[in-house]
Motif scaffolding. Structure first.
Motif, PDB file in Angstrom:
ATOM      1  N   TYR A   1       1.477 -67.733 -28.958  1.00  0.00           N
ATOM      2  CA  TYR A   1       0.747 -67.892 -30.217  1.00  0.00           C
ATOM      3  C   TYR A   1       1.655 -68.256 -31.388  1.00  0.00           C
TER       4      TYR A   1
ATOM      5  N   SER B   1      -2.752 -70.438 -21.768  1.00  0.00           N
ATOM      6  CA  SER B   1      -1.590 -70.197 -22.628  1.00  0.00           C
ATOM      7  C   SER B   1      -1.770 -68.908 -23.418  1.00  0.00           C
TER       8      SER B   1
ATOM      9  N   THR C   1      -4.814 -71.552 -28.710  1.00  0.00           N
ATOM     10  CA  THR C   1      -3.688 -72.494 -28.743  1.00  0.00           C
ATOM     11  C   THR C   1      -4.112 -73.867 -29.224  1.00  0.00           C
TER      12      THR C   1
ATOM     13  N   GLU D   1      -0.919 -69.623 -34.950  1.00  0.00           N
ATOM     14  CA  GLU D   1      -1.985 -69.213 -34.037  1.00  0.00           C
ATOM     15  C   GLU D   1      -2.120 -67.698 -34.014  1.00  0.00           C
TER      16      GLU D   1
END
Length: 454
Positions: free
Chosen positions: A227, A224, A216, A191
């Motif tokens: 990563y 969130s 995410t 991510e």
């Protein structure tokens, strides 16, 4: 900065609305990251920016509500400072740029406000401001002015054409960030690689994030900022990110898309339902309509769609009134947007989003609606419905057999691990209804698949 006339008019309007007393607006100071000389990147206080536009550390502003006169307090850098930091605009020049009537040294601020009992101060949300004002006023507790809070909220709530232009300029960068994310996401990437590409694009174009990027494959986690997950085909990636304009106006966009570039049938069903929720909510986005009504309409649409999928049952209006939809849609529809991504939240969320007519609910889900007031021309808001499958929440509700007359827990269990889907756009309310701000960002499943395959 805007033209000085804009800041002059804003201060004049505020002083007239207040009528008496002296307004004290403290600009932000450098904040240490891990030791005094290693500071976080500077971000000026949004109210300070609104009333004078000056994006510098260690300055303050007073506005005399009787005379309308404003005074800027600050000090020019010493030669020692310039050696390390370079030159900055003189305090005299700052005052001229913002149309402030006079300027004085920082040491004069305490002398000039003296023991005045008619000071108006906004709520303090940072320790540097708190300690500064405590020392300045020689008090242990800072009392904010309710009348000043109300006047600032009323004034900042209505966005001018200049402000809409700034938000749109932020959205120009944000739209490219989201396109980069869609085109670059693929199986096997972390991510953080996509986050780096987006933040790098913003920086290359003279911008920065309006808030920490939410990117995410665990879209059921609403905010969130981790990563480190490896993205895999079959996952959905949720991208909630927005850039700031040069004058610090925020944008806030969310798109959700498949890592593989193609939605599975069930992903498409849930995505299309969230899309329909947003379209339903947008029909309520017009003057004199409560934003709470828009939220509840989106919630009802969610119940109807989830019932068709076998996850819910019963009368949709009854299910919404009991809050059954909140298992899947546990947050509010949106919030105001401006110099802050949650605009003016530092002044008090209830004061910004609620009034005597529109009171905050204590029901789970609906209680998180940040804005409930009747809409007015000039308001800028986010519209961001979502559907999420949050394992911990499902387990809790199932253990309590909560609202089982509306929730088919046996079917819901099958969706654990699905993640979450949110779609978010930024709109401006006008006399005729609403307009979506900024460039079009791929939103339908077909548009998303097309850009991911291109």
């Amino acid at each position: 900065m805007f033209d000085a006339k804009i800041y002059i008019e804003r201060r004049k309007h505020l002083a007239t609305e207040m009528g008496d007393g002296l307004i004290v607006l403290a600009g932000n100071k450098p904040v240490p990251m891990n030791y005094p000389s290693n500071t976080l990147r500077f971000r000026q206080d949004s109210n300070f920016l609104y009333y004078c536009g000056l994006d510098y550390e260690d300055i303050a502003l007073t506005i005399d509500c009787v005379t309308g006169q404003s005074t800027l307090y600050g000090d020019d850098l010493s030669v020692s400072d310039i050696v390390w930091e370079g030159e900055r605009t003189s305090v005299k020049k700052m005052a001229e740029q913002s149309g402030v009537d006079s300027f004085k040294s920082s040491s004069d601020l305490q002398k000039n406000i003296g023991a005045r009992k008619d000071l108006h101060i906004l709520p303090v949300y940072r320790d540097d401001q708190k300690f500064f004002l405590q020392s300045l006023l020689n008090v242990s507790e800072i009392s904010s002015s309710k009348s000043l809070i109300a006047c600032v909220i009323k004034q900042r709530s209505i966005k001018s054409d200049y402000e809409l232009s700034e938000i749109s300029s932020a959205l120009e960068i944000t739209s490219q960030m989201h396109s980069i994310a869609m085109r670059s996401t693929r199986d096997g990437l972390l991510e953080q690689e996509i986050v780096g590409l987006m933040e790098g694009y913003a920086l290359q174009n003279g911008s920065r994030m309006a808030y920490p990027v939410i990117f995410t494959i665990n879209g059921e986690i609403l905010h969130s900022n981790v990563y480190d997950n490896v993205m895999k085909s079959g996952d959905l990636a949720l991208n909630d990110s927005g850039a700031e304009s040069p004058l610090h106006y925020a944008s806030d966009i969310t798109r959700t898309f498949p890592v593989s570039g193609r939605f599975t049938p069930i992903q498409k069903d849930i995505y299309d339902l969230v899309y329909e929720m947003q379209q339903t909510a947008l029909e309520f986005c017009k003057p004199k309509t409560s934003y709470k009504d828009a939220h509840l309409a989106a919630a009802k649409k969610a119940v109807m769609g989830l019932t068709e999928l076998g996850l819910m049952s019963g009368d949709p209006e009854e299910a919404v009134s009991k809050g059954a939809h909140a298992l899947f849609f546990p947050h509010g529809l949106g919030h105001m947007l401006g110099l802050d991504v949650h605009d003016m939240e530092g002044l008090g969320e209830d004061l910004v989003g609620y009034d005597d007519k529109n009171q905050r609910s204590d029901q789970f889900g609906l209680a998180y609606l940040r804005f409930s007031k009747d809409l007015e021309p000039g308001f800028v808001l986010t519209v961001e419905p979502g559907i999420y499958f949050i394992s911990h929440l499902i387990d809790q509700w199932k253990a309590d057999n909560k609202l089982s007359e509306h929730i088919n827990y046996a079917e819901v269990e099958k969706f654990k691990g699905f993640g979450g889907i949110r779609i978010e756009d930024n709109i401006a309310i006008s006399d005729k209804g609403y307009s979506v701000l900024g460039p079009h960002i791929p939103k339908t499943t077909e548009e998303i698949e097309d850009i991911m395959q291109s």
